[in-house]
Enzyme design. Structure first.
Site, short mmCIF file in Angstrom:
data_model
loop_
_atom_site.label_atom_id
_atom_site.label_comp_id
_atom_site.label_asym_id
_atom_site.label_seq_id
_atom_site.Cartn_x
_atom_site.Cartn_y
_atom_site.Cartn_z
N GLY B 90 -2.96 1.94 -7.01
CA GLY B 90 -3.24 2.49 -8.19
C GLY B 90 -3.53 1.36 -9.30
N SER B 122 -2.52 -2.20 -1.72
CA SER B 122 -3.38 -2.24 -2.83
C SER B 122 -2.72 -3.02 -3.91
CB SER B 122 -4.03 -1.04 -2.96
OG SER B 122 -5.06 -1.19 -4.11
N ALA B 123 -2.34 -2.09 -5.03
CA ALA B 123 -1.77 -2.70 -6.28
C ALA B 123 -0.22 -3.03 -5.91
CB ALA B 123 -1.79 -1.60 -7.50
N HIS B 159 -8.85 -5.49 -1.15
CA HIS B 159 -10.27 -4.43 -1.17
C HIS B 159 -11.14 -5.71 -1.48
CE1 HIS B 159 -8.12 -0.73 -1.89
NE2 HIS B 159 -7.50 -1.11 -3.04
N GLU B 194 -10.62 -4.18 3.78
CA GLU B 194 -9.97 -2.89 4.06
C GLU B 194 -9.65 -2.75 5.53
OE1 GLU B 194 -9.56 -2.48 1.27
OE2 GLU B 194 -10.79 -0.90 0.42
#
Lengths: 234, 234
Positions: B90, B122-123, B159, B194
């Site tokens: 997020g 991710s985050a 990413h 990714e």
């Protein structure tokens, strides 16, 4: 009597630095013999002096002498006495951190409000909103605050790029990021595509350039504002 | 005895949430009957409960019960007692701000060092480096510090996307941003495309997934590390 140009970018694709804005800048800086350049955003880590030289070269055809703020003993006095101010692009976090550390936000704000012509491009425009919370830049340094110049009551998102529907990349689109911003903040965000700019003359705040600009407001779908739109009360 | 998976993304294009990682997670969480989910990054502003439901659905085939940390009176105790921890993606700024405000960084670090299986995506991976200075996210809130979990001694850039040579967009490429980072910071940055992830087992830190990963080091050109590379001492 504010007199500002806040541009998405210094350089549009295939052109030289500030080339696309030269007709406007010729009029805008007509009373400016010496321009104070603030190179703190250091794009690609370029030195203050090298960055200032690029600006000096671009301004030479307008017979404007460019001095970098790093060449003054007192940056604050340099701003007080400036005939024109230009904050260039680069990294918004690096720029804002330096402005905070040198305590220059108030003095720049005062100069703008007394009517000194002020040009911002990219990161230099980003710091003209209330905060830098809508920058696209990487947070490579930690500023003591995200609060910025607040020359306008709305946020700017420069270098706006529309989502690529064919992309398989799973990073957030710009639109997703701006909608996330509005989960935590109520300030409207005006997005500038490359070549768009905001013109401020006194109390008039107008969208300029050939393109429309998306406006994101909390709780509303984004709308497109046409060039020439009045940006007061968005 | 650390035991972590730090992934670029939760979701690869065309697949469901965590689908591509399921074979690894089945082994990784084999002793985890109840997984503690930390939904603070709130992608697209989703509620904690809705985000936790997505994770619960993804973990159901592994017979893992998922509880969101927001359902506990003491988030700190929830972490202390967790059999497994997952921090989802997020907005990295929103996530880190919440972790700081709830004073959870130390307690998560301790849980990881005592061997509780830890998954970040991710985050949730970004906050595992020393700082969040190499996140791609928009700084929509101001955290009290950019300092993060420091489970590994290098930065992660998730990413990762290679520059598009045909683009006419004048925003900085990822490569430009990371080189700017190294004008102000000495920490190496490992970029995850990714589907790539970092596997930490005790003192072994290995690049996993099918793709290579660019490594940026201050003062050096970026190099590509092959999958299977040892990430200790990069």
């Amino acid at each position: 009597m504010r007199n500002c140009i806040l541009a998405s970018t210094s350089t549009v694709h295939g052109q030289t630095f500030l080339q696309y804005l030269m007709p406007q800048l010729s009029e805008f800086f007509k009373s400016t013999k010496e321009l104070l350049f603030i190179p703190f955003a250091r794009p690609s880590g370029i030195s203050y002096q090298d960055y200032t030289s690029i600006v000096a070269k671009a301004m030479a055809p307008l017979d404007i002498n460019v001095k970098g703020i790093h060449n003054f003993t007192s940056p604050s006095e340099a701003i007080d006495q400036a005939e024109g101010i230009f904050i260039g692009g680069g990294n918004t976090f690096v720029l804002l951190k330096t402005l905070h550390e040198l305590e220059l936000l108030d003095v720049i704000r005062k100069a703008v409000h007394k009517g000194v012509p002020f040009l911002g491009t990219s990161a230099g425009s980003n710091v003209c909103g209330p905060t830098i919370c809508t920058t696209n830049d990487m947070p490579i340094v930690y500023p003591p605050s995200f609060e910025a110049l607040c020359l306008i009551p709305f946020q700017i998102n420069p270098h706006y790029i529309d989502a690529d529907a064919s992309s398989t990349h799973m990073g957030e689109t710009r639109e997703t990021r701006l909608n996330e911003y509005h989960h935590y903040n109520a300030t409207p965000v005006l997005c500038l595509r490359e070549g768009s700019y905001i013109e401020i003359k006194g109390s008039n705040v107008i969208l300029r350039g050939t393109l429309s600009a998306p406006l994101f407001r909390q709780g509303n779908p984004a709308i497109e504002l046409e060039s020439g739109s009045d940006l007061n009360n968005i």
